[in-house]
Design a protein around this motif. Sequence first.
Motif, short mmCIF file in Angstrom:
data_model
loop_
_atom_site.label_atom_id
_atom_site.label_comp_id
_atom_site.label_asym_id
_atom_site.label_seq_id
_atom_site.Cartn_x
_atom_site.Cartn_y
_atom_site.Cartn_z
N VAL A 20 0.84 -1.21 0.00
CA VAL A 20 0.00 0.00 0.00
C VAL A 20 0.87 1.25 0.00
CG1 VAL A 20 -1.67 1.33 1.36
CG2 VAL A 20 -1.98 -1.14 1.08
N LEU A 21 1.90 1.27 0.86
CA LEU A 21 2.78 2.43 0.95
C LEU A 21 3.56 2.65 -0.35
CD1 LEU A 21 4.05 1.96 4.61
CD2 LEU A 21 2.48 3.74 3.77
N LEU A 22 3.98 1.57 -0.99
CA LEU A 22 4.72 1.69 -2.25
C LEU A 22 3.81 2.17 -3.39
CD1 LEU A 22 7.04 -1.41 -1.95
CD2 LEU A 22 7.76 0.99 -1.97
N VAL A 23 2.57 1.74 -3.38
CA VAL A 23 1.62 2.24 -4.39
C VAL A 23 1.38 3.73 -4.16
CG1 VAL A 23 -0.78 2.13 -5.19
CG2 VAL A 23 0.55 0.02 -4.90
N GLU A 24 1.22 4.12 -2.89
CA GLU A 24 1.09 5.55 -2.60
C GLU A 24 2.33 6.30 -3.07
OE1 GLU A 24 0.38 5.90 1.61
OE2 GLU A 24 -1.68 5.19 1.44
N TYR A 25 3.49 5.72 -2.86
CA TYR A 25 4.75 6.30 -3.32
C TYR A 25 4.72 6.53 -4.83
CZ TYR A 25 9.79 6.46 -4.47
OH TYR A 25 11.02 6.81 -4.95
N ASP A 26 4.28 5.52 -5.56
CA ASP A 26 4.24 5.60 -7.02
C ASP A 26 3.25 6.65 -7.53
OD1 ASP A 26 6.20 3.66 -7.36
OD2 ASP A 26 4.74 2.02 -7.50
N PHE A 27 2.16 6.87 -6.78
CA PHE A 27 1.11 7.79 -7.22
C PHE A 27 1.23 9.19 -6.63
CE2 PHE A 27 -0.83 3.76 -8.42
CZ PHE A 27 -1.42 4.08 -9.63
N THR A 28 2.23 9.42 -5.82
CA THR A 28 2.38 10.72 -5.16
C THR A 28 3.48 11.52 -5.85
OG1 THR A 28 1.69 9.74 -3.05
CG2 THR A 28 2.84 11.85 -2.94
N ASP A 29 3.29 12.83 -5.92
CA ASP A 29 4.31 13.70 -6.50
C ASP A 29 5.62 13.52 -5.75
OD1 ASP A 29 2.60 14.75 -8.40
OD2 ASP A 29 1.99 16.44 -7.13
N LYS A 30 6.71 13.63 -6.48
CA LYS A 30 8.05 13.37 -5.94
C LYS A 30 8.35 14.19 -4.68
CE LYS A 30 12.52 12.33 -7.92
NZ LYS A 30 13.35 12.39 -9.11
N ASP A 31 7.96 15.45 -4.68
CA ASP A 31 8.28 16.32 -3.55
C ASP A 31 7.37 16.13 -2.34
OD1 ASP A 31 6.31 17.35 -5.26
OD2 ASP A 31 6.63 19.41 -4.59
N GLU A 32 6.34 15.31 -2.48
CA GLU A 32 5.38 15.12 -1.39
C GLU A 32 5.40 13.71 -0.78
OE1 GLU A 32 1.45 16.29 -2.61
OE2 GLU A 32 2.21 18.07 -3.64
N ARG A 33 6.12 12.78 -1.39
CA ARG A 33 6.04 11.40 -0.95
C ARG A 33 7.13 11.04 0.06
NH1 ARG A 33 7.55 9.04 -6.86
NH2 ARG A 33 9.78 9.46 -6.81
N LYS A 34 6.86 9.95 0.78
CA LYS A 34 7.86 9.40 1.69
C LYS A 34 8.99 8.79 0.87
CE LYS A 34 4.36 8.00 5.02
NZ LYS A 34 3.72 6.88 5.70
#
Length: 140
Positions: A20-34
């Motif tokens: 789930v966290l990696l999918v969020e990573y993939d779908f989140t803008d670079k400057d906003e993701r973990k």
Amino acid sequence: MQRFQYDETKLKPGQKEAAVLLVEYDFTDKDERKTKEEIAAEVGVSRMTLHRWETGDENFIAYKNYVASTYVNTYLPFVYKKLIDGISRGSMKGIELFLKRVGDLDERTELTIDDKRSDKSFEERKAELLARLNAKQGED
């Protein structure tokens, strides 16, 4: 889900959360993701373990793809709304996509050739061509 070919019972501790966290990573803008280091720490594994899951654990990869697909599916109503908006504006591409979706338009094409030049059969035309070839060879 069968399409993704994963076995939930074989997921290691932390893999569901990591997916789930990696999918969020993939779908989140670079400057906003973990960072992936932060994701690994949150799940309780090393960055290398997370990397091995992402690149070498087929069951984990299939599960992560399932999670991503589920996330993307939440956009389906939005996509359909945009399709209808395009159709309302007269978009031929939108109309074509809609007709394909409902099955009224497909890629199959039927072609019928009606050769009106001659009523002769294939064999008759072949014999004429051979006779002309023989005549030409006789001239040479």
